[in-house]
Design a protein around this motif. Structure first.
Motif, short mmCIF file in Angstrom:
data_model
loop_
_atom_site.label_atom_id
_atom_site.label_comp_id
_atom_site.label_asym_id
_atom_site.label_seq_id
_atom_site.Cartn_x
_atom_site.Cartn_y
_atom_site.Cartn_z
N THR A 126 -1.54 10.00 -7.78
CA THR A 126 -2.07 8.63 -7.68
C THR A 126 -1.15 7.60 -8.34
OG1 THR A 126 -4.33 9.45 -7.54
CG2 THR A 126 -4.04 7.15 -8.15
N GLU A 137 -9.46 7.38 -4.42
CA GLU A 137 -8.98 8.42 -5.32
C GLU A 137 -10.13 9.07 -6.09
OE1 GLU A 137 -5.25 9.05 -5.24
OE2 GLU A 137 -6.21 8.17 -3.49
N GLY A 152 -2.04 7.76 -1.41
CA GLY A 152 -2.39 8.45 -2.63
C GLY A 152 -2.93 9.84 -2.36
N ASP A 177 -9.02 7.26 -10.32
CA ASP A 177 -9.55 5.89 -10.35
C ASP A 177 -9.13 5.13 -11.62
OD1 ASP A 177 -11.13 7.22 -12.18
OD2 ASP A 177 -13.04 6.51 -11.37
N GLU A 211 0.83 -1.20 0.00
CA GLU A 211 0.00 0.00 0.00
C GLU A 211 0.87 1.24 0.00
OE1 GLU A 211 -0.97 0.71 4.71
OE2 GLU A 211 -2.29 -0.65 3.60
N HIS A 263 -9.25 1.85 -2.78
CA HIS A 263 -8.71 3.21 -2.86
C HIS A 263 -9.85 4.21 -2.69
CE1 HIS A 263 -10.26 4.65 -6.78
NE2 HIS A 263 -10.29 3.36 -7.09
N VAL A 282 -5.25 -3.00 -7.99
CA VAL A 282 -5.69 -2.18 -6.86
C VAL A 282 -6.94 -2.81 -6.27
CG1 VAL A 282 -6.63 0.07 -6.20
CG2 VAL A 282 -4.69 -0.05 -7.77
N THR A 334 -5.25 5.98 1.49
CA THR A 334 -4.40 4.80 1.28
C THR A 334 -4.88 4.00 0.07
OG1 THR A 334 -3.91 4.65 3.64
CG2 THR A 334 -3.54 2.68 2.30
N ILE A 335 -3.93 3.61 -0.77
CA ILE A 335 -4.20 2.76 -1.92
C ILE A 335 -3.67 1.37 -1.59
CG2 ILE A 335 -3.80 2.35 -4.39
CD1 ILE A 335 -3.27 5.37 -4.66
N GLN A 336 -4.52 0.37 -1.65
CA GLN A 336 -4.12 -1.01 -1.36
C GLN A 336 -4.00 -1.78 -2.67
OE1 GLN A 336 -6.88 -2.60 1.50
NE2 GLN A 336 -6.15 -1.27 3.14
#
Length: 220
Positions: free
Chosen positions: A182, A132, A105, A138, A102, A130, A127, A109-111
């Motif tokens: 991102t 975003e 972003g 996205d 992760e 997220h 992904v 948090t972006i996983q």
């Protein structure tokens, strides 16, 4: 002077009210416990299906012939929470691993779930969660843009580590118009995942312990 009538409830009423509240609390607790027992297995099953789907998306078709959910380890990583590592086997040999990474972003948090083969090459990345900006950030979702598919086949040597960045930062990876933070975060996360694999390769592949044959050879 006449005395005002007492408005204090009788002792019997106080006892009854306390008992009623206690009974209601017990009933509510029992109902919650029953609901948890009834829905718990369904929730766990749904979570397992979601995880299995994520695992399959980052591995080439036919890459593994084992049940990855049943072939996982918790890897201690530098004092942080143990990392769940799923081993992808074919003919009983670990061909690669899958784990989550992760990064921070623009919206949070972006996983990311990523697969790595024995040689340290990315098998795939997706992904999984997220927050975003829709229409901009996205695009890291494979369903909305093929961008994240470009990580497949990449390693720490290809491109060189110094070029593991978006083009705006002098790297090899595209960014999105109006949304650089991102993709920058995703590139950083995947690169970090490859570095993690490089540092813990033997443990992830299960090669940090002698095999049965080696144990027999070492036996006195």
């Amino acid at each position: 002077m006449n005395k005002l009538p007492s408005i204090r409830p009788p002792i019997e009423a106080l006892w009854y009210q306390g008992a009623s509240l206690g009974a209601i609390a017990l009933t509510a607790s029992a109902a919650l416990a029953f609901a948890h027992q009834a829905t718990g297995p369904a929730i766990a099953e749904a979570a397992a299906r979601d995880t299995a789907a994520s695992l399959s998306q980052v591995l080439p078709q036919g890459f593994a012939d084992n049940n990855l959910l049943a072939d996982a380890i918790d890897l201690p990583v530098d004092g942080a929470s143990p990392l769940k590592v799923y081993r992808a086997r074919r003919a009983d040999t670990v061909q690669g691993v899958v784990f989550a990474v992760e990064a921070k972003g623009y919206g949070g948090t972006i996983q990311i779930m990523m697969g790595v083969d024995r040689e340290g090459r990315v098998l795939g990345a997706r992904v999984t969660r997220h927050t975003e900006t829709p229409g901009l950030g996205d695009k890291i979702e494979i369903a909305k843009n093929p961008w994240i598919g470009d990580f497949a086949g990449k390693s720490l040597g290809s491109p060189p580590v110094a070029r593991w960045a978006v083009k705006k930062d002098g790297g090899d990876f595209d960014q999105f118009a109006g949304a650089t933070i991102t993709p920058r975060a995703v590139v950083k996360a995947v690169r970090g995942g490859l570095e993690l694999f490089a540092n813990h390769r033997s443990a992830m592949l299960g090669e940090d312990k002698p095999t049965v044959a080696q144990q027999k050879e070492l036996a006195p």
